[in-house]
Every structure is written in C-alpha cells, then in structure tokens.
Design an enzyme around this catalytic site. Structure first.
Site, short mmCIF file in Angstrom:
data_model
loop_
_atom_site.label_atom_id
_atom_site.label_comp_id
_atom_site.label_asym_id
_atom_site.label_seq_id
_atom_site.Cartn_x
_atom_site.Cartn_y
_atom_site.Cartn_z
N VAL A 107 0.85 -1.21 0.00
CA VAL A 107 0.00 0.00 0.00
C VAL A 107 0.88 1.25 0.00
O VAL A 107 0.39 2.36 0.14
CB VAL A 107 -0.93 0.01 1.25
CG1 VAL A 107 -1.85 -1.21 1.25
CG2 VAL A 107 -0.13 0.06 2.55
N HIS A 125 -4.43 -4.43 -1.96
CA HIS A 125 -4.74 -4.05 -0.58
C HIS A 125 -4.94 -2.56 -0.40
O HIS A 125 -4.82 -2.05 0.72
CB HIS A 125 -3.64 -4.58 0.36
CG HIS A 125 -3.65 -6.08 0.50
ND1 HIS A 125 -2.63 -6.80 1.06
CD2 HIS A 125 -4.60 -6.99 0.14
CE1 HIS A 125 -2.93 -8.10 1.03
NE2 HIS A 125 -4.11 -8.24 0.47
N CYS A 136 -19.81 7.09 4.80
CA CYS A 136 -20.37 7.37 3.46
C CYS A 136 -19.41 7.01 2.33
O CYS A 136 -19.79 7.05 1.16
CB CYS A 136 -20.78 8.84 3.35
SG CYS A 136 -19.39 9.99 3.15
P1 OAD Z 1 5.33 -10.36 4.75
O1 OAD Z 1 5.97 -9.46 5.77
O2 OAD Z 1 4.38 -11.39 5.23
O3 OAD Z 1 6.47 -11.08 3.91
C1 OAD Z 1 7.57 -10.39 3.42
C2 OAD Z 1 8.40 -11.36 2.61
O4 OAD Z 1 9.46 -10.62 2.02
C3 OAD Z 1 9.05 -12.48 3.42
O5 OAD Z 1 8.82 -13.71 2.72
C4 OAD Z 1 10.54 -12.12 3.43
O6 OAD Z 1 11.36 -13.29 3.42
C5 OAD Z 1 10.65 -11.38 2.13
N1 OAD Z 1 11.77 -10.40 2.05
C6 OAD Z 1 12.38 -9.71 3.04
N2 OAD Z 1 13.32 -8.90 2.54
C7 OAD Z 1 13.31 -9.06 1.19
C8 OAD Z 1 14.06 -8.50 0.11
N3 OAD Z 1 15.01 -7.57 0.31
N4 OAD Z 1 13.78 -8.92 -1.14
C9 OAD Z 1 12.82 -9.86 -1.38
N5 OAD Z 1 12.09 -10.41 -0.39
C10 OAD Z 1 12.33 -10.03 0.87
O7 OAD Z 1 4.65 -9.38 3.67
P2 OAD Z 1 3.50 -9.69 2.63
O8 OAD Z 1 3.62 -11.07 2.10
O9 OAD Z 1 3.45 -8.55 1.70
O10 OAD Z 1 -1.81 -6.71 4.45
O11 OAD Z 1 2.22 -9.62 3.56
C11 OAD Z 1 0.94 -9.72 3.00
C12 OAD Z 1 -0.02 -8.80 3.70
O12 OAD Z 1 0.05 -9.02 5.12
C13 OAD Z 1 0.31 -7.33 3.56
O13 OAD Z 1 -0.17 -6.77 2.35
C14 OAD Z 1 -0.40 -6.73 4.74
C15 OAD Z 1 -0.09 -7.75 5.81
O14 OAD Z 1 -1.04 -7.88 6.79
C16 OAD Z 1 -2.50 -5.60 4.73
O15 OAD Z 1 -2.02 -4.63 5.29
C17 OAD Z 1 -3.92 -5.68 4.30
#
Ligand code: OAD
Length: 256
Positions: A107, A125, A136
C-alpha cells in the site's frame, strides 16, 4: 541453500523462461520495499511489523472503532516514514516493464513513485495515499508529507475518515481482484517477489497461476515454503530483479 554458482544457474534458467514466455505478470509483497527501508510484516528475524504491533488493533474495523486515534497515528507515522524513503532498484526494474501487469499487496505507493504506469498496477490491498469515510465512503487524497490527523468526514459530518487500505476481515477491491485473477488464469510465468504468501486471497493467486499451467519464479531471501516445482532465486529483490529483467520485455495478457 543457494550457492553463488547455483544462483547464477537459476538466474540463467529464469531469464530463459521469461524470454520465451508469451504472458507474464508479477505479484509482489512487502519484501519488495524492504531495501527502501520499509519494515515487512513477518520477518524471519522477528522485526516485522506484526511481531511488534497487534494487527487486529491496527488493521481491522473493530480496532479502528475501539481506538481511531491510535490507528490514525500509526498510519500517519508510516506515511511520514514513506515520505522519507525512495523506491529501490527492484521497484525501478519492474517499472521499466511497461507491458507487465504488476499486482501488489503493498500500500506504500513506491511502485507508482518508481514510475509504474498506473494502468499496469493492481493494488490489491488499497493505498496509504488515500483516506475514505467509514460511513459514506467519500474519498480524499493524502499527501504522505502532510498526513491529516483523525477527523470527521466533511461530506456527511458523521463518520471518521480512515486509511484506504484493506483491513483484516474486509473484501479486496472488486475490480482489482477480478483483473488479478483473470490475469493469473492466462499466464506462462508468474514472478512472485518479496511475499510470505500467507495472506489470502492474494496468496491464492499463485495457486491459480500454477494450476492453470504457469511456471512460478520466486525472489525471496527465504524459501522455506516454496514448492519444489517452482523456481527460487534466493536473495534480495533490489539486487536480483535488475539482473533478472535486464534486456527483457515482458507482456501480460489483456483481460476484461
Ligand atoms: P510479509 O511481511 O508477510 O512477507 C515479506 C516477505 O518478504 C518475506 O517472505 C521475506 O522473506 C521477504 N523479504 C524480506 N526482505 C526481502 C528482500 N530484500 N527482497 C525480497 N524479499 C524479501 O509481507 P506480505 O507477504 O506482503 O496486508 O504480507 C501480506 C499482507 O500481510 C500485507 O499486504 C499486509 C499484511 O497484513 C494488509 O495490510 C492488508
């Protein structure tokens, strides 16, 4: 564990796969922005946002209703932080792919700031650059440099304005979800960057693509849960995306 030699080998295979693919797309998560200095949600070293904050207090309508001031302050602190950081080489490499659909769970607006065409960006998201009224639905653009404190909606004078991000228990924006899903049904390759793939329905897009014949390439330092039929480029997206995509022109299918 990937050795350097192994990584070079997988990188070459992944580039070949992409070069020969008709249709590709990218699904990204918080790891894409990690090298810009933005904390992920679930990090292996217990430094993720959800290791230190309670998601149900900060990312649900119930939490907001209980304490709107606290929730707004938390999002405004994230906005201020975002105005102090820059897109990294991973965002830039993806933004250069003008015909590639980039489906993101992020986001943070860093894809747009890197120059991704808004038409090629699906923000599953929502976005932190907008608020809307809890009652509203009236919308208001937010400048992350000057986030606005908790306030009542000026249109209906009744509901609180809240960040336009999808919270736990909420539906994803309809159009965004349908475009993402329809795209994943028609892919040769899905590039999955920096996501723990643990939040549904977004994570389910990977299965949709795989079950419909796509190969999946992951870029992530951590590969514990990656199925072995997928390709895994072990490392950071800011380092690996430019290497992977250099000289390639990827396209996504047109879907309605
Ligand atoms: P996560 O925090 O769950 O996962 C982040 C991922 O990025 C992990 O698998 C890490 O190993 C990887 N990672 C860390 N550093 C990295 C780098 N430099 N390059 C590549 N990968 C790296 O985040 P999301 O999967 O995005 O939702 O989480 C999904 C959703 O959970 C988010 O959109 C958010 C959260 O609740 C909402 O806010 C609605």
């Amino acid at each position: 564990m990937n050795t350097d030699h192994n990584l070079e080998h997988v990188l070459t295979s992944a580039r070949e796969l992409l070069a020969n693919a008709r249709y590709c797309a990218c699904l990204s998560g918080a790891g894409l922005s990690a090298e810009s200095g933005i904390a992920t949600f679930r990090d292996a070293d217990s430094d993720g946002l959800w290791d230190n904050f309670n998601p149900m207090e900060l990312a649900s309508v119930e939490g907001f209703t209980r304490n709107p001031e606290r929730v707004m302050k938390w999002y405004n602190a994230r906005r201020t932080k975002l105005s102090e950081v820059q897109p990294n080489p991973g965002h830039l490499a993806l933004a250069e792919q003008k015909n590639l659909l980039h489906i993101t769970q992020n986001v943070d607006n860093l894809c747009a700031r890197a120059g991704t065409d808004p038409e090629q960006l699906v923000q599953l998201h929502g976005t932190i650059t907008e608020d809307h009224c809890l009652e509203c639905g009236a919308r208001e653009a937010i400048d992350t440099d000057k986030p606005k404190p908790l306030r009542i909606c000026s249109q209906c004078n009744s509901g609180y304005m809240r960040p336009s991000v999808v919270w736990f228990g909420e539906m994803l924006p309809d159009a965004a979800w349908h475009r993402a899903e329809a795209t994943c049904l028609a892919l040769d390759v899905l590039l999955v960057v920096g996501t723990s793939a643990s939040v549904y329905p977004a994570a389910g897009l990977i299965d949709v693509a795989r079950n419909h014949g796509a190969r999946v390439i992951h870029i992530n330092p951590d590969g514990e849960d990656i199925p072995h039929e997928d390709m895994w480029l072990q490392g950071k997206s800011g380092d690996l995306l430019p290497k992977l995509l250099q000289g390639l022109t990827l396209s996504s299918p047109e879907v309605v």
